[in-house]
Design a protein around this motif. Sequence first.
Motif, PDB file in Angstrom:
ATOM      1  N   ILE A 156       0.887  -1.166   0.000  1.00 49.11           N
ATOM      2  CA  ILE A 156       0.000   0.000   0.000  1.00 49.11           C
ATOM      3  C   ILE A 156       0.923   1.212   0.000  1.00 49.11           C
ATOM      4  O   ILE A 156       1.637   1.445   0.963  1.00 49.11           O
ATOM      5  N   VAL A 157       0.921   1.956  -1.082  1.00 48.49           N
ATOM      6  CA  VAL A 157       1.848   3.075  -1.198  1.00 48.49           C
ATOM      7  C   VAL A 157       1.305   4.348  -0.560  1.00 48.49           C
ATOM      8  O   VAL A 157       2.068   5.248  -0.207  1.00 48.49           O
ATOM      9  N   ASP A 158      -0.009   4.415  -0.387  1.00 46.91           N
ATOM     10  CA  ASP A 158      -0.613   5.581   0.241  1.00 46.91           C
ATOM     11  C   ASP A 158      -2.036   5.218   0.641  1.00 46.91           C
ATOM     12  O   ASP A 158      -2.611   4.250   0.125  1.00 46.91           O
ATOM     13  N   GLY A 159      -2.600   5.969   1.541  1.00 42.04           N
ATOM     14  CA  GLY A 159      -3.974   5.736   1.962  1.00 42.04           C
ATOM     15  C   GLY A 159      -4.366   6.742   3.023  1.00 42.04           C
ATOM     16  O   GLY A 159      -3.549   7.531   3.499  1.00 42.04           O
ATOM     17  N   SER A 160      -5.605   6.684   3.406  1.00 47.44           N
ATOM     18  CA  SER A 160      -6.112   7.546   4.461  1.00 47.44           C
ATOM     19  C   SER A 160      -5.359   7.248   5.749  1.00 47.44           C
ATOM     20  O   SER A 160      -5.298   6.099   6.189  1.00 47.44           O
ATOM     21  N   SER A 161      -4.777   8.256   6.348  1.00 46.53           N
ATOM     22  CA  SER A 161      -4.020   8.030   7.577  1.00 46.53           C
ATOM     23  C   SER A 161      -4.911   7.484   8.687  1.00 46.53           C
ATOM     24  O   SER A 161      -4.471   6.634   9.468  1.00 46.53           O
ATOM     25  N   ALA A 162      -6.162   7.921   8.739  1.00 51.97           N
ATOM     26  CA  ALA A 162      -7.082   7.400   9.758  1.00 51.97           C
ATOM     27  C   ALA A 162      -7.333   5.909   9.543  1.00 51.97           C
ATOM     28  O   ALA A 162      -7.353   5.119  10.501  1.00 51.97           O
ATOM     29  N   TYR A 163      -7.513   5.498   8.282  1.00 51.40           N
ATOM     30  CA  TYR A 163      -7.737   4.079   7.991  1.00 51.40           C
ATOM     31  C   TYR A 163      -6.494   3.257   8.303  1.00 51.40           C
ATOM     32  O   TYR A 163      -6.576   2.205   8.931  1.00 51.40           O
ATOM     33  N   LEU A 164      -5.330   3.729   7.891  1.00 48.91           N
ATOM     34  CA  LEU A 164      -4.096   2.994   8.143  1.00 48.91           C
ATOM     35  C   LEU A 164      -3.784   2.917   9.639  1.00 48.91           C
ATOM     36  O   LEU A 164      -3.284   1.904  10.119  1.00 48.91           O
ATOM     37  N   ASP A 165      -4.127   3.965  10.383  1.00 51.48           N
ATOM     38  CA  ASP A 165      -3.988   3.910  11.847  1.00 51.48           C
ATOM     39  C   ASP A 165      -4.903   2.826  12.417  1.00 51.48           C
ATOM     40  O   ASP A 165      -4.519   2.104  13.336  1.00 51.48           O
ATOM     41  N   TRP A 166      -6.120   2.718  11.864  1.00 49.25           N
ATOM     42  CA  TRP A 166      -7.062   1.686  12.314  1.00 49.25           C
ATOM     43  C   TRP A 166      -6.502   0.294  12.002  1.00 49.25           C
ATOM     44  O   TRP A 166      -6.563  -0.603  12.841  1.00 49.25           O
ATOM     45  N   VAL A 167      -5.951   0.109  10.795  1.00 47.09           N
ATOM     46  CA  VAL A 167      -5.349  -1.181  10.438  1.00 47.09           C
ATOM     47  C   VAL A 167      -4.262  -1.516  11.444  1.00 47.09           C
ATOM     48  O   VAL A 167      -4.232  -2.622  11.999  1.00 47.09           O
ATOM     49  N   SER A 168      -3.379  -0.579  11.696  1.00 50.61           N
ATOM     50  CA  SER A 168      -2.271  -0.792  12.627  1.00 50.61           C
ATOM     51  C   SER A 168      -2.768  -1.198  14.020  1.00 50.61           C
ATOM     52  O   SER A 168      -2.230  -2.096  14.655  1.00 50.61           O
ATOM     53  N   GLY A 169      -3.809  -0.530  14.483  1.00 52.44           N
ATOM     54  CA  GLY A 169      -4.353  -0.824  15.807  1.00 52.44           C
ATOM     55  C   GLY A 169      -5.173  -2.092  15.882  1.00 52.44           C
ATOM     56  O   GLY A 169      -5.439  -2.600  16.976  1.00 52.44           O
ATOM     57  N   SER A 170      -5.556  -2.630  14.720  1.00 55.88           N
ATOM     58  CA  SER A 170      -6.429  -3.812  14.682  1.00 55.88           C
ATOM     59  C   SER A 170      -5.676  -5.125  14.575  1.00 55.88           C
ATOM     60  O   SER A 170      -6.252  -6.189  14.725  1.00 55.88           O
ATOM     61  N   VAL A 171      -4.387  -5.057  14.278  1.00 55.11           N
ATOM     62  CA  VAL A 171      -3.593  -6.286  14.150  1.00 55.11           C
ATOM     63  C   VAL A 171      -2.600  -6.355  15.301  1.00 55.11           C
ATOM     64  O   VAL A 171      -2.271  -5.357  15.929  1.00 55.11           O
ATOM     65  N   ARG A 172      -2.143  -7.560  15.549  1.00 62.38           N
ATOM     66  CA  ARG A 172      -1.132  -7.733  16.602  1.00 62.38           C
ATOM     67  C   ARG A 172       0.230  -7.320  16.084  1.00 62.38           C
ATOM     68  O   ARG A 172       0.442  -7.221  14.883  1.00 62.38           O
ATOM     69  N   SER A 173       1.145  -7.108  16.971  1.00 59.16           N
ATOM     70  CA  SER A 173       2.523  -6.821  16.580  1.00 59.16           C
ATOM     71  C   SER A 173       3.218  -8.125  16.261  1.00 59.16           C
ATOM     72  O   SER A 173       2.969  -9.140  16.918  1.00 59.16           O
ATOM     73  N   ALA A 174       4.075  -8.117  15.253  1.00 58.91           N
ATOM     74  CA  ALA A 174       4.855  -9.319  14.922  1.00 58.91           C
ATOM     75  C   ALA A 174       5.798  -9.615  16.087  1.00 58.91           C
ATOM     76  O   ALA A 174       6.319  -8.713  16.724  1.00 58.91           O
ATOM     77  N   GLN A 175       5.985 -10.912  16.360  1.00 62.18           N
ATOM     78  CA  GLN A 175       6.843 -11.289  17.501  1.00 62.18           C
ATOM     79  C   GLN A 175       7.994 -12.117  17.064  1.00 62.18           C
ATOM     80  O   GLN A 175       8.074 -12.749  16.138  1.00 62.18           O
TER      81      GLN A 175
END
Length: 109
Positions: free
Chosen positions: A90-109
């Motif tokens: 994803i080269v660009d997108g809505s920052s609000a949506y991408l923030d939601w994606v980030s907050g909705s997935v777990r962190s890689a371990q």
Amino acid sequence: MMGENGFVVVLCTAGQTEAEKLAEALVTERLAACVNISPVRSCYIWECRLCWDGEVLLIIKTTADLVEALKKRIMELHSYAVPEIIVLPIVDGSSAYLDWVSGSVRSAQ
């Protein structure tokens, strides 16, 4: 390979029932923030035979650091011998949506 911002879309095809199970597993396990499922008609050659199949396309939104875990999970759950797994940055997108994606997935371990 991955987008500089760390977000990707993963494409995968499956049958309807299997796609719903895959989507549910990926989202509940927090490997994906969202999975869209859309009907497609696929044309391909498999075992030297031309095939036309009705399938559904999973459009999976996640972070680049989860790609390997997501691919592994798809391979564990998918019934196809060679499931489609294509990762697009994803080269660009809505920052609000991408923030939601980030907050909705777990962190890689």
